[in-house]
Design a protein around this motif. Sequence first.
Motif, PDB file in Angstrom:
ATOM      1  N   GLU A   1       6.414   4.092  16.407  1.00 53.52           N
ATOM      2  CA  GLU A   1       5.846   2.455  16.256  1.00 53.52           C
ATOM      3  C   GLU A   1       4.526   3.549  15.775  1.00 53.52           C
ATOM      4  OE1 GLU A   1       4.022  -1.042  15.788  1.00 53.52           O
ATOM      5  OE2 GLU A   1       5.805  -0.837  16.216  1.00 53.52           O
ATOM      6  N   GLN A   2       4.029   4.268  16.299  1.00 54.80           N
ATOM      7  CA  GLN A   2       2.793   5.305  15.396  1.00 54.80           C
ATOM      8  C   GLN A   2       3.215   5.745  13.920  1.00 54.80           C
ATOM      9  OE1 GLN A   2       2.074   8.232  17.539  1.00 54.80           O
ATOM     10  NE2 GLN A   2      -0.195   7.367  18.445  1.00 54.80           N
ATOM     11  N   VAL A   3       4.275   5.652  14.130  1.00 57.10           N
ATOM     12  CA  VAL A   3       5.244   6.198  12.467  1.00 57.10           C
ATOM     13  C   VAL A   3       5.023   5.654  11.664  1.00 57.10           C
ATOM     14  CG1 VAL A   3       7.586   7.240  11.393  1.00 57.10           C
ATOM     15  CG2 VAL A   3       6.096   8.445  13.598  1.00 57.10           C
ATOM     16  N   ARG A   4       5.763   4.137  12.149  1.00 57.75           N
ATOM     17  CA  ARG A   4       5.993   3.069  12.049  1.00 57.75           C
ATOM     18  C   ARG A   4       4.590   2.536  10.839  1.00 57.75           C
ATOM     19  NH1 ARG A   4       8.159  -0.416  15.301  1.00 57.75           N
ATOM     20  NH2 ARG A   4       9.714   1.041  16.570  1.00 57.75           N
ATOM     21  N   ARG A   5       3.734   2.412  11.581  1.00 57.15           N
ATOM     22  CA  ARG A   5       2.291   1.714  11.678  1.00 57.15           C
ATOM     23  C   ARG A   5       2.120   2.996  10.464  1.00 57.15           C
ATOM     24  NH1 ARG A   5      -1.224   2.404  16.151  1.00 57.15           N
ATOM     25  NH2 ARG A   5       0.184   0.904  17.515  1.00 57.15           N
ATOM     26  N   SER A   6       2.255   4.340  10.650  1.00 60.89           N
ATOM     27  CA  SER A   6       1.739   5.331  10.030  1.00 60.89           C
ATOM     28  C   SER A   6       1.921   4.651   8.411  1.00 60.89           C
ATOM     29  CB  SER A   6       1.265   6.562  10.123  1.00 60.89           C
ATOM     30  OG  SER A   6       2.608   7.049  10.149  1.00 60.89           O
ATOM     31  N   ARG A   7       3.058   4.387   8.328  1.00 60.07           N
ATOM     32  CA  ARG A   7       4.167   4.189   7.163  1.00 60.07           C
ATOM     33  C   ARG A   7       3.490   3.027   6.439  1.00 60.07           C
ATOM     34  NH1 ARG A   7       9.661   5.736   8.208  1.00 60.07           N
ATOM     35  NH2 ARG A   7       9.497   7.209   9.253  1.00 60.07           N
ATOM     36  N   ARG A   8       2.950   2.180   7.109  1.00 61.93           N
ATOM     37  CA  ARG A   8       3.168   0.999   7.004  1.00 61.93           C
ATOM     38  C   ARG A   8       1.532   1.228   6.389  1.00 61.93           C
ATOM     39  NH1 ARG A   8       4.901  -2.001  10.808  1.00 61.93           N
ATOM     40  NH2 ARG A   8       2.605  -1.709  12.369  1.00 61.93           N
ATOM     41  N   ASN A   9       0.813   1.884   6.930  1.00 59.08           N
ATOM     42  CA  ASN A   9      -0.299   1.820   6.626  1.00 59.08           C
ATOM     43  C   ASN A   9      -0.213   2.527   4.820  1.00 59.08           C
ATOM     44  OD1 ASN A   9      -1.545   1.333   8.259  1.00 59.08           O
ATOM     45  ND2 ASN A   9      -2.201   2.406   9.120  1.00 59.08           N
ATOM     46  N   GLN A  10       0.789   3.754   5.224  1.00 66.05           N
ATOM     47  CA  GLN A  10       0.578   4.256   3.629  1.00 66.05           C
ATOM     48  C   GLN A  10       0.919   3.425   2.159  1.00 66.05           C
ATOM     49  OE1 GLN A  10       2.837   7.545   4.959  1.00 66.05           O
ATOM     50  NE2 GLN A  10       2.256   9.479   3.485  1.00 66.05           N
ATOM     51  N   ALA A  11       1.390   3.048   3.189  1.00 67.22           N
ATOM     52  CA  ALA A  11       2.323   1.767   1.725  1.00 67.22           C
ATOM     53  C   ALA A  11       0.929   0.818   1.254  1.00 67.22           C
ATOM     54  CB  ALA A  11       3.468   1.365   2.521  1.00 67.22           C
ATOM     55  N   ALA A  12       0.596  -0.332   2.427  1.00 64.04           N
ATOM     56  CA  ALA A  12      -0.286  -0.514   2.055  1.00 64.04           C
ATOM     57  C   ALA A  12      -2.135   0.314   1.350  1.00 64.04           C
ATOM     58  CB  ALA A  12      -0.977  -0.649   3.223  1.00 64.04           C
ATOM     59  N   SER A  13      -1.861   1.132   2.011  1.00 64.91           N
ATOM     60  CA  SER A  13      -3.163   1.972   1.243  1.00 64.91           C
ATOM     61  C   SER A  13      -2.715   2.683  -0.821  1.00 64.91           C
ATOM     62  CB  SER A  13      -3.727   3.704   1.447  1.00 64.91           C
ATOM     63  OG  SER A  13      -2.525   4.061   1.588  1.00 64.91           O
ATOM     64  N   LEU A  14      -1.628   3.047  -0.774  1.00 69.33           N
ATOM     65  CA  LEU A  14      -1.028   3.531  -1.927  1.00 69.33           C
ATOM     66  C   LEU A  14      -0.817   1.741  -2.872  1.00 69.33           C
ATOM     67  CD1 LEU A  14       2.863   5.178  -1.730  1.00 69.33           C
ATOM     68  CD2 LEU A  14       0.643   5.614  -3.291  1.00 69.33           C
ATOM     69  N   ARG A  15      -0.794   0.992  -2.528  1.00 67.48           N
ATOM     70  CA  ARG A  15      -1.032  -0.822  -2.891  1.00 67.48           C
ATOM     71  C   ARG A  15      -2.116  -0.798  -3.582  1.00 67.48           C
ATOM     72  NH1 ARG A  15       3.012  -3.410   0.454  1.00 67.48           N
ATOM     73  NH2 ARG A  15       1.295  -3.536   1.649  1.00 67.48           N
ATOM     74  N   LEU A  16      -2.733  -0.485  -2.269  1.00 69.53           N
ATOM     75  CA  LEU A  16      -4.505  -0.693  -2.905  1.00 69.53           C
ATOM     76  C   LEU A  16      -4.115  -0.343  -3.542  1.00 69.53           C
ATOM     77  CD1 LEU A  16      -6.375  -2.606  -1.447  1.00 69.53           C
ATOM     78  CD2 LEU A  16      -7.520  -0.638  -0.138  1.00 69.53           C
ATOM     79  N   GLU A  17      -4.315   1.590  -3.740  1.00 76.55           N
ATOM     80  CA  GLU A  17      -5.051   2.443  -5.255  1.00 76.55           C
ATOM     81  C   GLU A  17      -3.724   1.752  -6.143  1.00 76.55           C
ATOM     82  OE1 GLU A  17      -3.791   6.757  -5.395  1.00 76.55           O
ATOM     83  OE2 GLU A  17      -4.082   6.830  -2.653  1.00 76.55           O
ATOM     84  N   ARG A  18      -2.962   1.287  -5.893  1.00 76.02           N
ATOM     85  CA  ARG A  18      -2.062   0.613  -7.167  1.00 76.02           C
ATOM     86  C   ARG A  18      -3.343  -0.671  -7.933  1.00 76.02           C
ATOM     87  NH1 ARG A  18       3.216  -0.250  -6.332  1.00 76.02           N
ATOM     88  NH2 ARG A  18       3.124   1.535  -4.554  1.00 76.02           N
ATOM     89  N   ARG A  19      -3.453  -1.461  -7.025  1.00 76.71           N
ATOM     90  CA  ARG A  19      -4.185  -2.249  -7.533  1.00 76.71           C
ATOM     91  C   ARG A  19      -5.201  -1.973  -8.167  1.00 76.71           C
ATOM     92  NH1 ARG A  19      -5.179  -7.326  -3.503  1.00 76.71           N
ATOM     93  NH2 ARG A  19      -6.301  -7.646  -4.693  1.00 76.71           N
ATOM     94  N   VAL A  20      -6.513  -1.447  -7.084  1.00 72.35           N
ATOM     95  CA  VAL A  20      -7.541  -0.805  -7.684  1.00 72.35           C
ATOM     96  C   VAL A  20      -7.881   0.247  -9.180  1.00 72.35           C
ATOM     97  CG1 VAL A  20      -9.420   0.866  -6.959  1.00 72.35           C
ATOM     98  CG2 VAL A  20      -7.984  -0.312  -5.509  1.00 72.35           C
ATOM     99  N   ARG A  21      -6.523   0.586  -9.573  1.00 66.16           N
ATOM    100  CA  ARG A  21      -6.180   1.482 -11.047  1.00 66.16           C
ATOM    101  C   ARG A  21      -5.841   0.219 -12.032  1.00 66.16           C
ATOM    102  NH1 ARG A  21      -1.455   5.192  -9.461  1.00 66.16           N
ATOM    103  NH2 ARG A  21      -2.345   4.637  -8.249  1.00 66.16           N
ATOM    104  N   SER A  22      -4.851  -0.378 -11.512  1.00 63.78           N
ATOM    105  CA  SER A  22      -4.721  -1.449 -12.262  1.00 63.78           C
ATOM    106  C   SER A  22      -5.898  -2.319 -13.042  1.00 63.78           C
ATOM    107  CB  SER A  22      -3.538  -2.698 -11.747  1.00 63.78           C
ATOM    108  OG  SER A  22      -4.174  -3.407 -11.380  1.00 63.78           O
ATOM    109  N   ARG A  23      -7.039  -2.404 -11.821  1.00 66.06           N
ATOM    110  CA  ARG A  23      -8.197  -3.523 -11.980  1.00 66.06           C
ATOM    111  C   ARG A  23      -9.250  -2.699 -12.823  1.00 66.06           C
ATOM    112  NH1 ARG A  23      -9.376  -7.653 -12.794  1.00 66.06           N
ATOM    113  NH2 ARG A  23     -11.376  -8.264 -11.044  1.00 66.06           N
ATOM    114  N   THR A  24      -9.217  -1.007 -12.387  1.00 72.01           N
ATOM    115  CA  THR A  24     -10.526  -0.709 -13.268  1.00 72.01           C
ATOM    116  C   THR A  24      -9.880  -0.716 -14.491  1.00 72.01           C
ATOM    117  OG1 THR A  24      -9.839   0.655 -11.423  1.00 72.01           O
ATOM    118  CG2 THR A  24     -11.358   1.475 -13.612  1.00 72.01           C
TER     119      THR A  24
END
Length: 444
Positions: A155-178
Amino acid sequence: EGSASRPASYVFASPVRLEGQTVGVLAVMVSLAVVEQAWALSKDPIIAIDSDGQILVSNVASWRGLSVSEVETDADLRLVIEDGSPSNFVQLANRRPRSSRLELGKPLTVLGWNVVIFADTTEARRQSARAMVIALLLCVIVGGVLWAMLNRREEQVRRSRRNQAASLRLERRVRSRTTELRRANAQLEQEVRDRQQAESDLRQAQAELVQAAKLATLGKMSAALSHEYNQPLAAIKSDAEIAEMLIARGTPGKAAANLGRIGGMVDRMAEIARTLKGFSRRAGTDIKPVSLRQVIDEALLLLMPQIKQNGVELKTSLPQDDIIVRGGKIRLEQVVMNLVSNALDAVRSASEPRIELTLERTGSHAVITVSDNGGGIDAEVLPQIFDPFFTTKDVGLGLGLGLSIAYKIVHDFSGTLAAENDEAGGARFVMRIPMQDAQTLAAE
Ligand code: ADP
């Protein structure tokens, strides 16, 4: 030999011989009761059997003296001797499929006995079963814990993977917004630059316009002035030439008319110069109470020759008592004269030329109205008639300064001057000037 009621005894016997002849027997009897007492401490049945399968010693008293085959213990146990060799095999035949007893045998070779103990395995089985249950339980618990841990880890691995994916998405969005913001910023900067450019262009255009307007005014003025002056100058020239010719012919008397006209032309030019001076004169230096009746009377007196000459009907309506305003008498006369002489120009082509002049008071203001039955003012020129050098009159007939000077004078005396067209045709000029109140008048 023992029996059910009596423990067995072991007898060691040896013959006593004397000269080859047996004289006696020496026997030592050892009671086996002590052994049985010791065995009695065990709850499992113990037996000692001889080679014939006879039970010699046992802690089960009823078995003593019996043959192994005779022992019928209880429902569960039966002792049997297998293949007729009891020294080796004493077996506990179990009537149930699973025996609860374990036979442990040990041959005593010196005595030719066999000691067998029937160990009860129930307790051991129970214990082993308990141990198995405990082990099973432990296994289940450990398995469960392991499973839970594994699950948690997963579950932890899954969650951390999910978190990683979310942060990646966020980073991408921030980059595009910037990038978007940066683009918008650049666009804004460009717009600001464009606007500044437009502003400076506008200012430049304005300055150019002002300059052009000045030049146009100057051009108009010089054109008007040169026409104004050229006309009398040409007339003066031709009159002078004629006078010269007449004098040369010896008829100087005839030249007098020409010379008189020359004088008139000079007067006209002087008047133009005066008008120009009035235009540039600083106003408001001498403001005094002025009688409007007097102003009107004097202006009309000066204009009367022209009025009469043109056959114009003049109608005046003045109040009984005088109206006093604060201003300059000469300048106010100039205004009235300008309005009336414009009216004279306007009615020149009328069949029954008529000019009306009224003086009245409305509230705190004196109002002078000059109206005529001329052609009126065209709607498109109406907004311009107070502009300097605006004229519709032919060259040499108007400078276009009269109304602009009048407008300026009236405003200097805190009044207003307006032009409109009469419903009956013709133009009407209305001049309003605040009246001098009685108190200030008395103080002066
Ligand atoms: P000017 O008389 O030299 O033309 P003004 O400033 O006095 O200059 O008049 C400006 C113009 O206003 C005139 O050319 C004329 O077109 C118009 N105007 C003035 N008074 C009248 C009037 N009573 N009726 C019609 N038009 C008039």
